[in-house]
Design a protein around this motif. Sequence first.
Motif, mmCIF file in Angstrom:
data_model
loop_
_atom_site.group_PDB
_atom_site.id
_atom_site.type_symbol
_atom_site.label_atom_id
_atom_site.label_comp_id
_atom_site.label_asym_id
_atom_site.label_seq_id
_atom_site.Cartn_x
_atom_site.Cartn_y
_atom_site.Cartn_z
ATOM 1 N N PHE A 237 0.819 -1.211 0.000
ATOM 2 C CA PHE A 237 0.000 0.000 0.000
ATOM 3 C C PHE A 237 0.856 1.265 0.000
ATOM 4 C CE2 PHE A 237 -3.198 -3.076 1.232
ATOM 5 C CZ PHE A 237 -4.333 -2.615 0.572
ATOM 6 N N GLU A 238 1.942 1.269 0.784
ATOM 7 C CA GLU A 238 2.785 2.473 0.836
ATOM 8 C C GLU A 238 3.458 2.736 -0.512
ATOM 9 O OE1 GLU A 238 4.031 2.901 5.545
ATOM 10 O OE2 GLU A 238 5.556 2.319 4.068
ATOM 11 N N SER A 239 3.906 1.695 -1.205
ATOM 12 C CA SER A 239 4.604 1.883 -2.471
ATOM 13 C C SER A 239 3.695 2.461 -3.546
ATOM 14 C CB SER A 239 5.192 0.546 -2.945
ATOM 15 O OG SER A 239 4.168 -0.393 -3.246
ATOM 16 N N ARG A 240 2.388 2.272 -3.390
ATOM 17 C CA ARG A 240 1.420 2.799 -4.357
ATOM 18 C C ARG A 240 0.750 4.089 -3.875
ATOM 19 N NH1 ARG A 240 1.554 -2.709 -4.575
ATOM 20 N NH2 ARG A 240 1.430 -3.693 -6.640
ATOM 21 N N GLY A 241 1.100 4.522 -2.667
ATOM 22 C CA GLY A 241 0.520 5.746 -2.134
ATOM 23 C C GLY A 241 -0.968 5.636 -1.852
ATOM 24 N N LEU A 242 -1.430 4.430 -1.507
ATOM 25 C CA LEU A 242 -2.851 4.207 -1.269
ATOM 26 C C LEU A 242 -3.197 4.370 0.206
ATOM 27 C CD1 LEU A 242 -3.388 0.997 -3.450
ATOM 28 C CD2 LEU A 242 -4.381 3.271 -3.881
ATOM 29 N N PRO A 243 -4.295 5.049 0.523
ATOM 30 C CA PRO A 243 -4.744 5.105 1.926
ATOM 31 C C PRO A 243 -5.069 3.697 2.425
ATOM 32 C CG PRO A 243 -5.907 6.719 0.571
ATOM 33 C CD PRO A 243 -5.178 5.819 -0.374
ATOM 34 N N ALA A 244 -4.592 3.377 3.609
ATOM 35 C CA ALA A 244 -4.862 2.062 4.193
ATOM 36 C C ALA A 244 -4.790 2.184 5.705
ATOM 37 C CB ALA A 244 -3.868 1.012 3.690
ATOM 38 N N GLY A 245 -5.672 1.456 6.382
ATOM 39 C CA GLY A 245 -5.702 1.511 7.832
ATOM 40 C C GLY A 245 -6.067 0.174 8.425
ATOM 41 N N VAL A 246 -5.937 0.088 9.750
ATOM 42 C CA VAL A 246 -6.238 -1.136 10.485
ATOM 43 C C VAL A 246 -7.371 -0.836 11.462
ATOM 44 C CG1 VAL A 246 -5.301 -3.011 11.893
ATOM 45 C CG2 VAL A 246 -3.805 -1.769 10.317
ATOM 46 N N GLY A 247 -8.305 -1.777 11.584
ATOM 47 C CA GLY A 247 -9.487 -1.556 12.403
ATOM 48 C C GLY A 247 -9.289 -1.793 13.884
ATOM 49 N N HIS A 248 -8.371 -1.063 14.486
ATOM 50 C CA HIS A 248 -8.197 -1.130 15.943
ATOM 51 C C HIS A 248 -9.239 -0.214 16.580
ATOM 52 C CE1 HIS A 248 -4.776 -3.758 16.506
ATOM 53 N NE2 HIS A 248 -4.183 -3.183 15.482
ATOM 54 N N ILE A 249 -10.420 -0.749 16.753
ATOM 55 C CA ILE A 249 -11.601 0.046 17.102
ATOM 56 C C ILE A 249 -11.514 0.678 18.482
ATOM 57 C CG2 ILE A 249 -12.880 -1.910 18.065
ATOM 58 C CD1 ILE A 249 -15.384 -0.747 16.688
ATOM 59 N N GLU A 250 -10.711 0.099 19.396
ATOM 60 C CA GLU A 250 -10.638 0.657 20.753
ATOM 61 C C GLU A 250 -10.107 2.081 20.757
ATOM 62 O OE1 GLU A 250 -12.361 -0.621 22.913
ATOM 63 O OE2 GLU A 250 -11.493 -2.359 23.916
ATOM 64 N N ARG A 251 -9.343 2.466 19.754
ATOM 65 C CA ARG A 251 -8.858 3.848 19.706
ATOM 66 C C ARG A 251 -10.007 4.856 19.626
ATOM 67 N NH1 ARG A 251 -3.322 4.999 16.448
ATOM 68 N NH2 ARG A 251 -2.191 3.062 16.884
ATOM 69 N N TYR A 252 -11.153 4.403 19.164
ATOM 70 C CA TYR A 252 -12.285 5.302 18.982
ATOM 71 C C TYR A 252 -13.313 5.151 20.101
ATOM 72 C CZ TYR A 252 -9.902 5.313 14.555
ATOM 73 O OH TYR A 252 -8.928 5.403 13.598
ATOM 74 N N ASN A 253 -12.978 4.372 21.125
ATOM 75 C CA ASN A 253 -13.856 4.269 22.291
ATOM 76 C C ASN A 253 -13.810 5.595 23.048
ATOM 77 O OD1 ASN A 253 -14.544 3.598 25.243
ATOM 78 N ND2 ASN A 253 -15.091 1.715 24.178
ATOM 79 N N PRO A 254 -14.962 6.180 23.358
ATOM 80 C CA PRO A 254 -14.966 7.499 24.009
ATOM 81 C C PRO A 254 -14.157 7.558 25.301
ATOM 82 C CG PRO A 254 -17.166 6.928 23.271
ATOM 83 C CD PRO A 254 -16.326 5.703 23.073
ATOM 84 N N SER A 255 -14.170 6.477 26.096
ATOM 85 C CA SER A 255 -13.426 6.506 27.354
ATOM 86 C C SER A 255 -11.928 6.580 27.106
ATOM 87 C CB SER A 255 -13.764 5.283 28.205
ATOM 88 O OG SER A 255 -13.375 4.084 27.564
#
Length: 338
Positions: A110-128
């Motif tokens: 993904f980096e070599s092609r400059g494509l947006p890519a992410g990992v679904g570590h959902i706890e980062r978005y937990n409000p607490s």
Amino acid sequence: MNGREPQLRAGLIGLGAMGRNHARVLSNMDGVRLVGVMDPAGDPTGAILAPVVPTLRDLLAIGLDYAVVACPTAFHEEIGLELAANGVAALIEKPLAPSVEAAERLVEAFESRGLPAGVGHIERYNPSLQSLRARLEAGELGEVFQVVTRRQGPFPHRIADVGVVMDLATHDIDLTGWVTGQQYKSVSARTVSRSGRPHEDMVAVVGQLTDGTMVNHLVNWLSPLKERSTVVTGERGCFVADTLTADLTFYANAAFDNEWDVLRAFRGVAEGDMIRYAIRKREPLLVEHERFRDAVEGKESDIVSLRQGLRTVQVADALLRSARDEVTLTIADRVGAR
């Protein structure tokens, strides 16, 4: 759509328990249209409004701006590499891959092609945890001494290809590094398998971060008690984040001495005020999708990068090797800083 026309064409790969949640969010999100789903088993519920196709080739033929990969971890590399080769951005469920080597190949693709890519570590978005991180960054706790997480509950029958380290402990590895802004320096782990499956179903971890903070993780799917707790202790008290209820509580060290000498000697610090914060509680999965949508649109957005996901897989791999060999391992800095 709240006044915003659909612009991005999204695809979904996998209709398991998590995949169905992704489908629900994608079907109701501003700026996105779910145009197709890939699952060889089809849609047994009949609830998916988009076309459901059996192969990735069929899904790519529909035309995608990005795809959400929610299939078993064993297939993440194969599918991710094919998406990258076709110029399709991807949000890949955690863990990024079943091995460090596979994760590295995905990062490169993904980096070599400059494509947006992410990992679904959902706890980062937990409000607490969002609130906890902001308060730690603001120095409200002072020096951080220890991070303790407990992630326990019954066996999730949806999981067949990995054990608790890759399935559950990766949550705690990622959130610990994220809320503290530190990386893992060393880890020691012990695992047991009591469910009759080939993978571990319980792990206990002692670790140290690069700034000297002590880390403890207890993770299992053998307990009838469902618990998701993160406790950060520092010089001014401790924060307790319950990610099941999205509550954050602060227990302060008192500024005055305890008058009863026996208690003061026993407790070490005086008990102070307890504060439970009022937090806006948006669904973490929706926030995760909104952030990734913005990244695909080229906007500045806080997503979990593949390189960060690789770092988490590297630490998880060290836990498994530590448990296997009954040794403490130093985490090599192979993928750079967060």
